[in-house]
Design a protein around this motif. Structure first.
Motif, PDB file in Angstrom:
ATOM      1  N   GLN A 232     -36.031  26.180  22.911  1.00 12.27           N
ATOM      2  CA  GLN A 232     -36.742  26.073  21.650  1.00 12.27           C
ATOM      3  C   GLN A 232     -37.722  24.912  21.756  1.00 12.27           C
ATOM      4  OE1 GLN A 232     -34.180  25.775  18.215  1.00 12.27           O
ATOM      5  NE2 GLN A 232     -35.602  26.907  16.954  1.00 12.27           N
ATOM      6  N   GLU A 240     -25.909  24.474  22.564  1.00 15.95           N
ATOM      7  CA  GLU A 240     -25.161  25.712  22.799  1.00 15.95           C
ATOM      8  C   GLU A 240     -24.123  25.566  23.906  1.00 15.95           C
ATOM      9  OE1 GLU A 240     -27.318  29.100  24.109  1.00 15.95           O
ATOM     10  OE2 GLU A 240     -28.036  28.178  25.960  1.00 15.95           O
ATOM     11  N   ILE A 304     -33.429  18.931  17.135  1.00 18.47           N
ATOM     12  CA  ILE A 304     -32.473  18.981  16.029  1.00 18.47           C
ATOM     13  C   ILE A 304     -32.954  20.006  15.016  1.00 18.47           C
ATOM     14  CG2 ILE A 304     -31.311  17.683  14.199  1.00 18.47           C
ATOM     15  CD1 ILE A 304     -31.879  15.138  15.796  1.00 18.47           C
ATOM     16  N   GLU A 305     -32.160  21.039  14.808  1.00 17.83           N
ATOM     17  CA  GLU A 305     -32.462  22.081  13.833  1.00 17.83           C
ATOM     18  C   GLU A 305     -33.878  22.639  14.007  1.00 17.83           C
ATOM     19  OE1 GLU A 305     -31.612  20.378  10.011  1.00 17.83           O
ATOM     20  OE2 GLU A 305     -29.440  20.536  10.288  1.00 17.83           O
ATOM     21  N   GLY A 306     -34.234  22.880  15.262  1.00 19.49           N
ATOM     22  CA  GLY A 306     -35.505  23.528  15.558  1.00 19.49           C
ATOM     23  C   GLY A 306     -36.715  22.617  15.623  1.00 19.49           C
ATOM     24  N   GLU A 307     -36.540  21.319  15.416  1.00 14.21           N
ATOM     25  CA  GLU A 307     -37.652  20.378  15.495  1.00 14.21           C
ATOM     26  C   GLU A 307     -37.337  19.271  16.499  1.00 14.21           C
ATOM     27  OE1 GLU A 307     -40.560  20.748  14.112  1.00 14.21           O
ATOM     28  OE2 GLU A 307     -40.000  22.544  13.017  1.00 14.21           O
ATOM     29  N   VAL A 318     -33.912  13.151   8.279  1.00 11.10           N
ATOM     30  CA  VAL A 318     -33.476  14.546   8.386  1.00 11.10           C
ATOM     31  C   VAL A 318     -31.970  14.684   8.195  1.00 11.10           C
ATOM     32  CG1 VAL A 318     -33.318  16.529   9.943  1.00 11.10           C
ATOM     33  CG2 VAL A 318     -35.417  15.160   9.864  1.00 11.10           C
ATOM     34  N   LEU A 319     -31.194  13.815   8.849  1.00  7.15           N
ATOM     35  CA  LEU A 319     -29.734  13.947   8.844  1.00  7.15           C
ATOM     36  C   LEU A 319     -29.045  13.051   7.820  1.00  7.15           C
ATOM     37  CD1 LEU A 319     -29.016  14.127  12.699  1.00  7.15           C
ATOM     38  CD2 LEU A 319     -29.343  16.006  11.087  1.00  7.15           C
ATOM     39  N   ARG A 382     -23.468  16.787  11.358  1.00  9.71           N
ATOM     40  CA  ARG A 382     -24.168  17.888  10.708  1.00  9.71           C
ATOM     41  C   ARG A 382     -23.625  19.209  11.264  1.00  9.71           C
ATOM     42  NH1 ARG A 382     -29.169  19.082   8.215  1.00  9.71           N
ATOM     43  NH2 ARG A 382     -29.002  16.952   7.383  1.00  9.71           N
ATOM     44  N   ASP A 383     -23.153  20.071  10.367  1.00  8.15           N
ATOM     45  CA  ASP A 383     -22.698  21.421  10.715  1.00  8.15           C
ATOM     46  C   ASP A 383     -21.638  21.421  11.826  1.00  8.15           C
ATOM     47  OD1 ASP A 383     -24.497  22.400   8.841  1.00  8.15           O
ATOM     48  OD2 ASP A 383     -26.096  22.631  10.335  1.00  8.15           O
ATOM     49  N   TYR A 387     -23.916  13.981  16.311  1.00  6.60           N
ATOM     50  CA  TYR A 387     -25.106  13.567  17.060  1.00  6.60           C
ATOM     51  C   TYR A 387     -25.053  12.054  17.234  1.00  6.60           C
ATOM     52  CZ  TYR A 387     -27.088  18.173  15.962  1.00  6.60           C
ATOM     53  OH  TYR A 387     -27.304  19.520  15.836  1.00  6.60           O
TER      54      TYR A 387
END
Length: 407
Positions: A232, A240, A304-307, A318-319, A382-383, A387
């Motif tokens: 990404q 992953e 992180i989350e696509g960014e 963000v977090l 997060r989720d 991190y």
């Protein structure tokens, strides 16, 4: 009688000499060139002699008086310029290689080009051949080839609306293939292959708007596969790997590895992608499965989350506020990461003392290491993931590595 013949012969010779002189003059290029230049000089002198000599030599327009000769001269000059412009815009036939097919050549701003449909050759503003291929409604549409000013092929493949759209290939300046695959509006988009300047395959897989995003395979400088997984924003999605079985990770990463183990800690350094993963002992598990508990990435930017972020302040935005910030003692995986950074001549960290009991083909048994070593960290949850970002001290906004672990 002799005198009479002599006089007659002299007269005839004089006549023929005069005729011969005139004939030689008429067939002489210099004579006709002089006549033409004289005529042109007189014509232009007359044309540009715009000074009126009488009040009838004016056109009266409202309160203006315009010289008729000046108006005529302007019309003639404009007419000549228009003819020259139209002639310069007309296509120039050219043969397409050895096919014997003739293709018309146009300048990029040619008016006739705007009415062409089919295969043409287009010249750039500086005159070099820029494009050979299909056009429709004054746009590159269909199959074509783009060239740079040195005649090197830049791109060949499908065009739409003057842009790379569809399947095509881009090239380096020396003619080596750079990328081959799908494009959308000049950007890599879809499935494609990217090659190094040496011609060796570097990446094969999915692209989204010009960057590696989706499933793909990364190759090293010799063309050997080293990692297959998710990407990404041009980065490996290291998250992953967390909580996967080590057997699965071994299928994903096939590059050079270094295995470290101590009495209770295990980790693997994935040398060719700059990351370390920590492993939980699975001997007590029912299925004897060894799973990855965390991945440590040697890098100053994190996905992180696509960014992509490279600042602690931006990550906090963000977090949210960190769950912990301060010093922490190093574990085996962190010690391996720090020592690898030192080997890469990083001047931001100091090596962690480590005693290697034995080593064999990239497998190291660590008898002891400096567990009292400290690192300054910022940790966020997060989720279900933890991190952790490693800095050289408090208040430092830039991190030199980060970790993703099971919370």
């Amino acid at each position: 009688m002799n005198k009479l013949f002599s006089t007659l012969f002299s007269s005839l010779r004089a006549k023929f000499t005069s005729l011969w002189t005139r004939l030689r003059l008429w067939v002489s290029p210099t004579f006709w060139r002089t006549r033409v230049f004289t005529w042109l000089r007189r014509a232009f002198s007359t044309l540009f002699d715009v000074r009126p000599k009488h009040k009838k030599d004016y056109y009266v327009l409202l309160n203006w008086m315009v010289s008729k000769r000046l108006a005529f001269a302007i019309v003639v000059v404009l007419g000549v310029l228009c003819v020259w412009f139209i002639l310069s815009m007309l296509p120039t036939p050219a043969s397409a290689g050895n096919t014997g097919v003739t293709i018309n050549t146009y300048r990029y701003n040619s008016i006739p080009l705007k009415f062409q449909n089919g295969t043409v050759r287009i010249l750039a503003a500086d005159g070099h051949l820029a494009y050979v291929g299909q056009v429709q409604d004054a746009k590159c549409e269909g199959a074509g080839t783009l060239y740079d000013k040195d005649g090197n092929t830049v791109y060949e493949g499908a065009f739409s609306d003057n842009m790379y759209n569809g399947t095509g290939t881009t090239y380096y300046a020396d003619g080596t293939v750079q990328y081959t695959g799908n494009f959308t509006d000049n950007l890599y988009n879809g499935v494609g292959k990217y090659f190094r300047p040496t011609g060796v395959l570097e990446y094969e897989g999915d692209y989204v708007t010009g960057v590696r995003s989706g499933k793909g395979t990364l190759y090293n400088s010799t063309g050997s596969s080293i990692f297959t997984g998710s990407f990404q924003k041009d980065q490996i999605v290291f998250g992953e790997l967390v909580d996967k079985a080590t057997t699965d990770v071994a299928q994903m990463y096939t590059g050079v590895s270094q295995v470290y183990s101590s009495s209770s800690e295990y980790c693997v350094y994935m040398e060719e992608i700059g990351a370390v993963y920590a492993v939980a002992d699975g001997t007590a598990a029912l299925d004897d499965s060894w799973n990855v508990t965390g991945v440590y990435v040697l890098g100053s930017s994190a996905l992180i989350e696509g960014e992509i972020y490279s600042s602690i302040n931006r990550i906090t935005q963000v977090l949210g506020d960190p769950d912990y910030s301060g010093t922490a003692w190093v574990d085996l995986a962190e010690a391996v990461c720090v020592n690898q950074l030192v080997q890469q001549e990083a001047d931001t960290v100091e090596a962690v003392d480590m005693e290697i009991a034995s080593s064999y083909e990239g497998v190291y048994t660590v008898s002891d290491y400096d567990r009292d070593g400290e690192l300054y960290i910022y940790s966020y949850q997060r989720d279900g993931l933890l991190y952790t970002f490693y800095c050289t001290g408090a208040g430092i906004d830039q991190f030199f590595m980060y970790a993703i672990q099971t919370a």
